[in-house]
Scaffold this motif. Structure first.
Motif, PDB file in Angstrom:
ATOM      1  N   VAL A  64     103.285  10.573  41.404  1.00 21.30           N
ATOM      2  CA  VAL A  64     103.250   8.738  42.258  1.00 21.30           C
ATOM      3  C   VAL A  64     104.405   9.253  43.053  1.00 21.30           C
ATOM      4  O   VAL A  64     105.037  10.450  43.754  1.00 21.30           O
ATOM      5  N   PHE A  65     103.465   8.936  44.563  1.00 23.23           N
ATOM      6  CA  PHE A  65     104.007   9.935  45.867  1.00 23.23           C
ATOM      7  C   PHE A  65     104.169   8.362  46.847  1.00 23.23           C
ATOM      8  O   PHE A  65     104.210   8.686  48.499  1.00 23.23           O
ATOM      9  N   GLY A  66     104.127   7.308  46.753  1.00 20.56           N
ATOM     10  CA  GLY A  66     104.486   6.378  47.436  1.00 20.56           C
ATOM     11  C   GLY A  66     104.421   4.711  46.878  1.00 20.56           C
ATOM     12  O   GLY A  66     104.218   4.792  45.391  1.00 20.56           O
ATOM     13  N   ARG A  67     104.678   4.280  47.578  1.00 18.62           N
ATOM     14  CA  ARG A  67     104.705   2.322  47.108  1.00 18.62           C
ATOM     15  C   ARG A  67     103.721   1.275  47.734  1.00 18.62           C
ATOM     16  O   ARG A  67     104.190   1.912  49.552  1.00 18.62           O
ATOM     17  N   VAL A  68     102.963   0.997  47.720  1.00 20.95           N
ATOM     18  CA  VAL A  68     102.331  -1.046  48.221  1.00 20.95           C
ATOM     19  C   VAL A  68     103.818  -1.631  48.346  1.00 20.95           C
ATOM     20  O   VAL A  68     104.431  -2.095  48.533  1.00 20.95           O
ATOM     21  N   ILE A  69     103.897  -1.696  50.157  1.00 20.43           N
ATOM     22  CA  ILE A  69     104.725  -2.313  50.204  1.00 20.43           C
ATOM     23  C   ILE A  69     104.487  -4.044  50.779  1.00 20.43           C
ATOM     24  O   ILE A  69     105.436  -4.811  50.551  1.00 20.43           O
ATOM     25  N   SER A  70     103.492  -3.822  51.241  1.00 21.25           N
ATOM     26  CA  SER A  70     102.906  -5.110  51.320  1.00 21.25           C
ATOM     27  C   SER A  70     101.053  -5.355  51.740  1.00 21.25           C
ATOM     28  O   SER A  70     100.610  -3.934  51.948  1.00 21.25           O
ATOM     29  N   GLY A  71     100.664  -6.334  50.898  1.00 17.44           N
ATOM     30  CA  GLY A  71      99.353  -5.929  50.939  1.00 17.44           C
ATOM     31  C   GLY A  71      98.509  -6.159  49.840  1.00 17.44           C
ATOM     32  O   GLY A  71      97.426  -5.796  49.678  1.00 17.44           O
ATOM     33  N   MET A  72      98.898  -6.489  48.329  1.00 16.01           N
ATOM     34  CA  MET A  72      99.268  -6.008  46.708  1.00 16.01           C
ATOM     35  C   MET A  72      97.814  -6.644  47.026  1.00 16.01           C
ATOM     36  O   MET A  72      96.318  -6.823  45.875  1.00 16.01           O
ATOM     37  N   GLN A  73      97.878  -7.943  47.260  1.00  8.52           N
ATOM     38  CA  GLN A  73      97.144  -9.670  47.523  1.00  8.52           C
ATOM     39  C   GLN A  73      95.335  -8.719  47.750  1.00  8.52           C
ATOM     40  O   GLN A  73      94.752  -9.079  47.315  1.00  8.52           O
ATOM     41  N   TYR A  74      95.313  -8.307  48.667  1.00  9.40           N
ATOM     42  CA  TYR A  74      94.000  -7.646  49.342  1.00  9.40           C
ATOM     43  C   TYR A  74      94.110  -6.588  48.004  1.00  9.40           C
ATOM     44  O   TYR A  74      92.087  -6.253  47.852  1.00  9.40           O
ATOM     45  N   VAL A  75      94.733  -5.829  47.770  1.00 12.71           N
ATOM     46  CA  VAL A  75      94.396  -4.721  47.008  1.00 12.71           C
ATOM     47  C   VAL A  75      93.140  -5.612  45.363  1.00 12.71           C
ATOM     48  O   VAL A  75      92.766  -4.993  44.887  1.00 12.71           O
ATOM     49  N   GLN A  76      94.175  -6.594  45.085  1.00 17.28           N
ATOM     50  CA  GLN A  76      93.891  -6.924  43.680  1.00 17.28           C
ATOM     51  C   GLN A  76      92.294  -7.891  44.018  1.00 17.28           C
ATOM     52  O   GLN A  76      91.563  -8.047  43.594  1.00 17.28           O
ATOM     53  N   LYS A  77      91.647  -7.512  45.511  1.00 23.01           N
ATOM     54  CA  LYS A  77      90.779  -8.386  45.699  1.00 23.01           C
ATOM     55  C   LYS A  77      89.561  -7.294  45.430  1.00 23.01           C
ATOM     56  O   LYS A  77      87.865  -7.511  45.792  1.00 23.01           O
ATOM     57  N   LEU A  78      89.810  -6.408  45.780  1.00 27.70           N
ATOM     58  CA  LEU A  78      89.210  -5.152  45.588  1.00 27.70           C
ATOM     59  C   LEU A  78      88.106  -5.717  44.815  1.00 27.70           C
ATOM     60  O   LEU A  78      88.411  -5.570  43.508  1.00 27.70           O
ATOM     61  N   GLN A  79      86.419  -5.224  45.387  1.00 27.93           N
ATOM     62  CA  GLN A  79      85.127  -5.184  43.815  1.00 27.93           C
ATOM     63  C   GLN A  79      85.470  -3.784  42.195  1.00 27.93           C
ATOM     64  O   GLN A  79      86.399  -3.211  42.909  1.00 27.93           O
ATOM     65  N   ARG A  80      85.925  -4.886  41.740  1.00 28.86           N
ATOM     66  CA  ARG A  80      85.489  -3.880  40.611  1.00 28.86           C
ATOM     67  C   ARG A  80      84.731  -3.053  39.829  1.00 28.86           C
ATOM     68  O   ARG A  80      83.852  -3.936  39.575  1.00 28.86           O
ATOM     69  N   GLY A  81      85.150  -2.060  39.136  1.00 30.98           N
ATOM     70  CA  GLY A  81      83.615  -1.934  37.830  1.00 30.98           C
ATOM     71  C   GLY A  81      84.402  -2.409  36.600  1.00 30.98           C
ATOM     72  O   GLY A  81      85.145  -2.568  36.480  1.00 30.98           O
ATOM     73  N   ASP A  82      83.375  -1.761  36.119  1.00 30.50           N
ATOM     74  CA  ASP A  82      82.970  -2.569  34.121  1.00 30.50           C
ATOM     75  C   ASP A  82      83.400  -1.429  34.043  1.00 30.50           C
ATOM     76  O   ASP A  82      82.866  -0.780  33.688  1.00 30.50           O
ATOM     77  N   LYS A  83      84.597  -1.354  32.917  1.00 30.21           N
ATOM     78  CA  LYS A  83      85.513  -0.739  32.567  1.00 30.21           C
ATOM     79  C   LYS A  83      84.772   0.592  31.235  1.00 30.21           C
ATOM     80  O   LYS A  83      85.214   1.434  31.202  1.00 30.21           O
ATOM     81  N   ASP A  84      84.063  -0.336  31.076  1.00 29.67           N
ATOM     82  CA  ASP A  84      82.867   0.233  30.209  1.00 29.67           C
ATOM     83  C   ASP A  84      81.597   1.644  30.218  1.00 29.67           C
ATOM     84  O   ASP A  84      81.280   1.732  29.236  1.00 29.67           O
ATOM     85  N   ILE A  85      81.124   1.155  31.987  1.00 30.49           N
ATOM     86  CA  ILE A  85      80.232   1.933  32.529  1.00 30.49           C
ATOM     87  C   ILE A  85      80.782   2.902  32.826  1.00 30.49           C
ATOM     88  O   ILE A  85      81.366   2.537  34.336  1.00 30.49           O
ATOM     89  N   ALA A  86      80.539   4.202  32.793  1.00 35.70           N
ATOM     90  CA  ALA A  86      80.886   4.841  34.042  1.00 35.70           C
ATOM     91  C   ALA A  86      82.565   5.073  33.696  1.00 35.70           C
ATOM     92  O   ALA A  86      82.848   5.239  35.446  1.00 35.70           O
ATOM     93  N   SER A  87      83.715   5.153  33.113  1.00 34.47           N
ATOM     94  CA  SER A  87      84.481   4.768  33.833  1.00 34.47           C
ATOM     95  C   SER A  87      85.156   3.914  34.337  1.00 34.47           C
ATOM     96  O   SER A  87      85.915   4.249  35.655  1.00 34.47           O
ATOM     97  N   GLY A  88      84.890   2.630  34.760  1.00 39.82           N
ATOM     98  CA  GLY A  88      84.618   2.467  35.369  1.00 39.82           C
ATOM     99  C   GLY A  88      84.184   2.275  36.978  1.00 39.82           C
ATOM    100  O   GLY A  88      84.923   1.083  37.893  1.00 39.82           O
ATOM    101  N   VAL A  89      83.477   3.251  37.025  1.00 41.06           N
ATOM    102  CA  VAL A  89      83.275   3.888  38.910  1.00 41.06           C
ATOM    103  C   VAL A  89      81.833   2.291  39.228  1.00 41.06           C
ATOM    104  O   VAL A  89      80.512   2.129  38.401  1.00 41.06           O
ATOM    105  N   ILE A  90      82.139   2.367  40.553  1.00 43.06           N
ATOM    106  CA  ILE A  90      81.019   0.951  40.442  1.00 43.06           C
ATOM    107  C   ILE A  90      79.998   1.328  40.600  1.00 43.06           C
ATOM    108  O   ILE A  90      79.722   2.329  41.049  1.00 43.06           O
ATOM    109  N   GLN A  91      79.274   0.682  39.692  1.00 42.11           N
ATOM    110  CA  GLN A  91      77.238   1.068  39.906  1.00 42.11           C
ATOM    111  C   GLN A  91      76.381   0.746  40.904  1.00 42.11           C
ATOM    112  O   GLN A  91      77.074  -0.512  40.974  1.00 42.11           O
ATOM    113  N   ALA A  92      75.406   0.971  41.574  1.00 44.96           N
ATOM    114  CA  ALA A  92      74.718   0.475  42.332  1.00 44.96           C
ATOM    115  C   ALA A  92      73.909  -0.723  41.122  1.00 44.96           C
ATOM    116  O   ALA A  92      73.833  -0.414  40.336  1.00 44.96           O
ATOM    117  N   PRO A  93      73.473  -1.697  42.186  1.00 46.69           N
ATOM    118  CA  PRO A  93      73.156  -2.050  43.821  1.00 46.69           C
ATOM    119  C   PRO A  93      74.659  -2.447  44.075  1.00 46.69           C
ATOM    120  O   PRO A  93      75.330  -2.560  45.271  1.00 46.69           O
TER     121      PRO A  93
END
Lengths: 302, 302
Positions: free
Chosen positions: B203-232
């Motif tokens: 661990v080398f830092g922390r988010v001090i503002s904007g976690m609500q934007y991190v929470q909006k990020l497009q998700r992958g499926d944890k059961d497919i390719a370790s959660g790596v977002i798949q095309a399309p």
């Protein structure tokens, strides 16, 4: 909408609490008895149960569908009220009007409506013999013991013969005023775990799919008006909320949840507790946080 | 981009881990010494410190700006590397390519680039006399003792004379392969607390503002390719990442953080631990989860 909100404290879970309305009379219709969650075997076989369509809520937002399982075993009155309000389409077009990042997303009718008088709080149930509860098997910071019953995270205290549902991420609970028996219309979904609220507000369901859409909801500022979203910003809408049982049988989605009182689920707990992969060059403490234990849930083709 | 990913396990934090690349040579440039976090008094006065502009990262996404404080006291080599990559604009246009709801949002260059060889892991520092650490004052499930140093949640173990940063929500940490000394380019932001990763990833830092934007990020499926977002589908972009120190002085945002080794902050901990409001008709256990303790942070007009 309430006109003169007096928002005094972030503890004030409901807006109506903050408005200090005094003329709310408790619902006097007989309170329903706890109903066991159906253990109907699903298409995935014996280790899984199918969620009853009357306990399955489909809540549409512009980001995607939030799917909730209601728990009539722990909070029969709250489940009945929520089902009634969903069936009356009381939530359609309403907003998630108070959303605090890392805390909760609160939505509902955001007003006092005499059609929906307050209901009695249901924060705990008799523990009895605890059959059906799978104990986690390690300490917890907030409860004497914790575990799982039908996929729901529970706390229990043998000394007072009580069990209760936990404020883990995804828990659905009822907002209320300072008086315990004043909730009944406005609900919240827990974002980060808020265990200090356990046994003080009624948890009556949990999100089984779509937490990533809850996480996308427009936030308020926790330091302004207790996190109530202020104009010109608007809270995101509940486009519609339905029970699966209101759909034609061939349109009802079939969600199945792994049984939690089985050796298979205990193995899942243990493999999270004991991290034996050589990736972990510093062996982590052998402990699981009850709120960090996923219960496998699947939408099975139908 | 890597062509042949072999994604075997959700434990595999980095993609390069999963690809089992073998030709990575450790960075041999001298490792920087730990640098104390500046305690420069901010505009809010003595109880607050101004974050040094060189430790303040401004990361723009289409949802809003994520603001991060780096911690050169606990992870000087990782902070140096991250600052260097930010200044080289290595992250601009890259993606959060592996995002698992309730776990982590991982981003970076998603490839092996000889310009950025792996760096030595930095999971802990000598505890010394522990000056500057405000102990939380109650038990923790994962560490012998926990507390705060300069606003960062820390664990400590007096027996082995070590302290370390915790995987609380908002923590910024470095992904790596199975070998501990293989990270250095791809990072993750913790969504829900993942304390079992403590002392195993840096661990080398922390988010001090904007976690609500991190929470909006497009998700992958944890059961497919370790959660790596798949095309399309595509992961959301890091539009740009800059250090505040790269801006003109009059354009540098002034973020200030409440000191955590003060009676004022201890009072905040205690008022969370002891819920005395009559709203709580069942008195909650007198305990705080270290990851649920907000450290006040403000963007002060400049």
């Amino acid at each position: 909408m309430l006109k003169h909100l007096v928002l005094t404290s972030a503890l004030c879970i409901s807006l109506t609490a903050c408005a200090q309305e005094a003329d709310k009379k408790l619902d006097v219709t007989p309170k329903p008895e706890p109903t066991p969650i159906s253990a109907e075997i699903g298409m995935k076989g014996e280790g899984w149960r199918k969620i009853s369509p009357e306990n399955l809520v489909l809540m549409d937002t512009k980001y995607g569908q939030i799917v909730i399982e209601l728990n009539p075993e722990f909070a029969p009155g709250h489940v009945k009220r929520f089902q009634d309000m969903v069936k009356a389409r009381a939530y359609n077009g309403q907003e998630f009007y108070r959303v605090i990042d890392g805390f909760v997303a609160q939505g509902g009718i955001n007003t006092i409506d005499k059609k929906w008088p307050p209901i009695e709080i249901e924060v705990e149930q008799p523990l009895g013999d605890g059959t059906n509860i799978q104990l986690l098997g390690n300490d917890d910071l907030f409860a004497p013991e914790v575990g799982f019953q039908n996929g729901f995270a529970v706390g229990l205290d043998r000394e007072i013969d009580k069990k209760w549902l936990l404020h883990c991420p995804g828990a659905l609970a009822m907002a209320r005023d300072s008086d315990p028996n004043t909730g009944g219309t406005d609900f919240y979904i827990v974002l980060d775990a808020q265990r200090y609220l356990d046994r003080n507000l009624t948890v009556f369901g949990r999100v089984i799919s779509g937490m990533q859409y809850v996480q996308k909801l427009q936030r308020g500022d926790k330091d302004i008006a207790s996190g109530v979203i202020q104009a010109p910003q608007k809270g995101d809408q509940i486009i519609s909320a339905k029970l699966a049982s209101e759909l034609e049988p061939n349109e009802q989605p079939n969600y199945e949840v792994m049984h939690t009182d089985t050796p298979a689920f205990m193995n899942k707990i243990n493999s999270k507790r004991v991290q034996s992969d050589p990736f972990f060059f510093n062996t982590p403490p052998q402990v699981v946080d009850v709120c960090d234990m996923d219960v496998p849930t699947e939408l099975v083709d139908f």
